[in-house]
Design an enzyme around this catalytic site. Structure first.
Site, short mmCIF file in Angstrom:
data_model
loop_
_atom_site.label_atom_id
_atom_site.label_comp_id
_atom_site.label_asym_id
_atom_site.label_seq_id
_atom_site.Cartn_x
_atom_site.Cartn_y
_atom_site.Cartn_z
CE LYS A 1 76.22 61.06 48.47
NZ LYS A 1 75.13 61.98 48.04
N GLY B 1 80.53 60.92 42.71
CA GLY B 1 79.63 61.97 42.22
C GLY B 1 80.31 63.32 42.23
N GLY B 2 79.49 64.35 42.07
CA GLY B 2 80.03 65.70 42.01
C GLY B 2 80.56 66.18 43.35
NE ARG B 3 78.17 69.91 46.10
CZ ARG B 3 78.58 71.15 45.99
NH1 ARG B 3 79.87 71.43 46.12
NH2 ARG B 3 77.73 72.13 45.75
N GLY B 4 81.68 63.96 45.96
CA GLY B 4 82.58 63.05 46.64
C GLY B 4 82.33 61.60 46.26
CG LEU C 1 79.83 51.05 46.96
CD1 LEU C 1 78.64 51.25 47.89
CD2 LEU C 1 79.81 49.64 46.38
CG ASP D 1 70.40 66.84 41.43
OD1 ASP D 1 70.41 66.99 40.19
OD2 ASP D 1 71.41 66.55 42.09
#
Length: 441
Positions: free
Chosen positions: A185, A166-169, A163, A282
């Site tokens: 996620k 992002g920065g973490r996965g 989908l 954030d």
């Protein structure tokens, strides 16, 4: 055969008991003299003489058993033995039935474990359990979901189910049955910071429940891999809607204002209703998710902290273009830092540009720096609006939204409004059917 082996010793015990009951008491006898000694028509002279005759030497004594008493004892023994045997049989029958049920259940479970999850698996029991834990209000109460279930639901974390990233996965679409979808996620192994953010995310989303904050359904830890399972948001993120292939074409003016007040409501809950107040840290368009009806929900609480003295030396985190100047330069973090980031999101909705536009391989232009001098010019403002929504709104509403954005992105935190004031300024611009108070004619 096992049942017969048990019954035989039971029957033997019952038979022995029956025999003991028959021979347990001595038989009753009645003395009776022969006719030659005492004729039937002659009465003894006295009781003493009759007793003497009964025990005199040479007199034959005949003992006669009363068969009526014997029959009664036999009948009682039979009843007792039959009752005992029937009880034993009933107990063994119940034991055998229960044992068969246990064996059948265990065989069924073992077969189910051996089957590969080739079809969609139902998550509804997990959701029900998580909701019940949530209702209990217990800290740390969250559903732990098996890795194999998530693997099957995402088709082995296949590329076709991605989908977003992002920065973490990556985030994957997970289908658990025909009606139930979720977003998974899958976090990269990013060391200590990633571990802390994962724990922070779970901790906050277990405690926080609000209609404009995304729901966490559960999590999974598999070796070094960590996964978070959220409710499905069918229209993805605001970032993908504004800056993706559609370039904001699905977002009308009123939908954009609805998204703005949804985010403002979420922030008002964090700043005003949580005790102590929570700073998200954030706020950005990629962390604003949209469901099938374009209801906006705030996500990604990995960096969220409570306000207070402990945040004076908090580690600098966030996304460039959204980070407030005082936090970026001095490390000062308050709820006004979230208000600044909200103002940047409002500019994205209004103008349709990213917070940092790439001008060259080495240069980026800040949206705030570029647009700030023009937002207060009523002649230039209509030309800055995203072409998708240009000329679709009341100009008075446009000026009001621009004025709110200008206040939110003020360099000095004390000049920025509270998020509650921002919310009350935007509600009159949104139609009643979309959650505002505007009556369309």
């Amino acid at each position: 055969m096992n049942l017969l082996r048990l019954l035989f010793p039971m029957w033997a015990c019952s038979f022995s008991l029956f025999s003991l009951l028959i021979h347990a008491r001595p038989q009753s006898t009645v003395p009776f003299t022969s006719a030659s000694v005492l004729p039937s028509d002659q009465e003894p002279i006295s009781q003493f003489s009759s007793q003497m005759e009964a025990v005199s030497p040479g007199v034959a004594v005949v003992r006669v058993v009363h068969h009526q008493d014997l029959n009664k004892r036999i009948l009682i023994a039979l009843i007792v033995a039959s009752t005992l045997l029937a009880g034993i049989l009933l107990f063994l029958s119940c034991f055998w039935i229960c044992r068969q049920k246990i064996l059948n259940n265990s065989n069924g479970k073992s077969k189910q474990k051996n089957l590969e999850p080739t079809k969609a698996l139902s998550l509804s029991p997990i959701v029900d359990r998580f909701n019940s834990l949530w209702m209990a209000g217990k800290k740390g109460s969250v559903a732990v979901i098996e890795y194999r279930l998530l693997e099957a639901a995402t088709n082995g974390f296949g590329e076709s189910n991605v989908l977003g990233e992002g920065g973490r996965g990556r985030v994957y679409k997970a289908r658990f049955d025909d009606k139930f979808l979720a977003a998974v996620k899958k976090l990269d192994n990013g060391g200590v910071d990633a571990e802390r953010e994962f724990e922070n995310e779970v901790d906050w989303l277990v405690k926080i429940r609000h209609q404009n904050i995304v729901s966490l359904l559960g999590y999974c830890i598999h070796d070094e891999t960590k996964l978070l399972v959220y409710e499905m948001m069918q229209n993805g993120s605001l970032e993908s809607q504004l800056h993706g292939p559609s370039q904001g074409s699905a977002l009308t003016w009123h939908l954009r204002m609805k998204i703005a007040i949804d985010v403002a409501r979420a922030l008002e809950y964090l700043h005003e209703n949580c005790n102590p107040p929570v700073v998200h840290r954030d706020i950005k368009s990629s962390n604003i998710l949209l469901d099938s009806n374009f209801n906006a929900k705030l996500s990604d609480f990995g960096l969220a902290v409570t306000t207070g003295s402990q945040n004076k030396n908090v580690k600098l985190s966030g996304t460039l273009g959204y980070v407030a100047p005082e936090y970026l330069l001095e490390g000062k973090l308050t709820d006004k830092s979230d208000v600044y980031a909200f103002g940047v999101v409002l500019l994205e909705l209004l103008i349709g540009k990213k917070p940092l536009e790439k001008m060259s391989p080495t240069q980026h232009q800040s949206l705030v720096t570029w647009v700030m001098p023009q937002l207060t010019d009523r002649l230039k403002l209509p030309k800055l609006v995203d072409p998708v929504i240009k000329d679709t709104m009341d100009l008075k509403h446009l000026y009001q939204v621009a004025a709110v954005a200008v206040l939110c992105i003020q360099p000095e935190p004390s000049y920025r409004p509270l998020i509650t004031d921002v919310l009350h300024s935007l509600i009159p611009l949104v139609p009643i059917e979309l959650g505002g108070s505007l009556r369309l004619t």
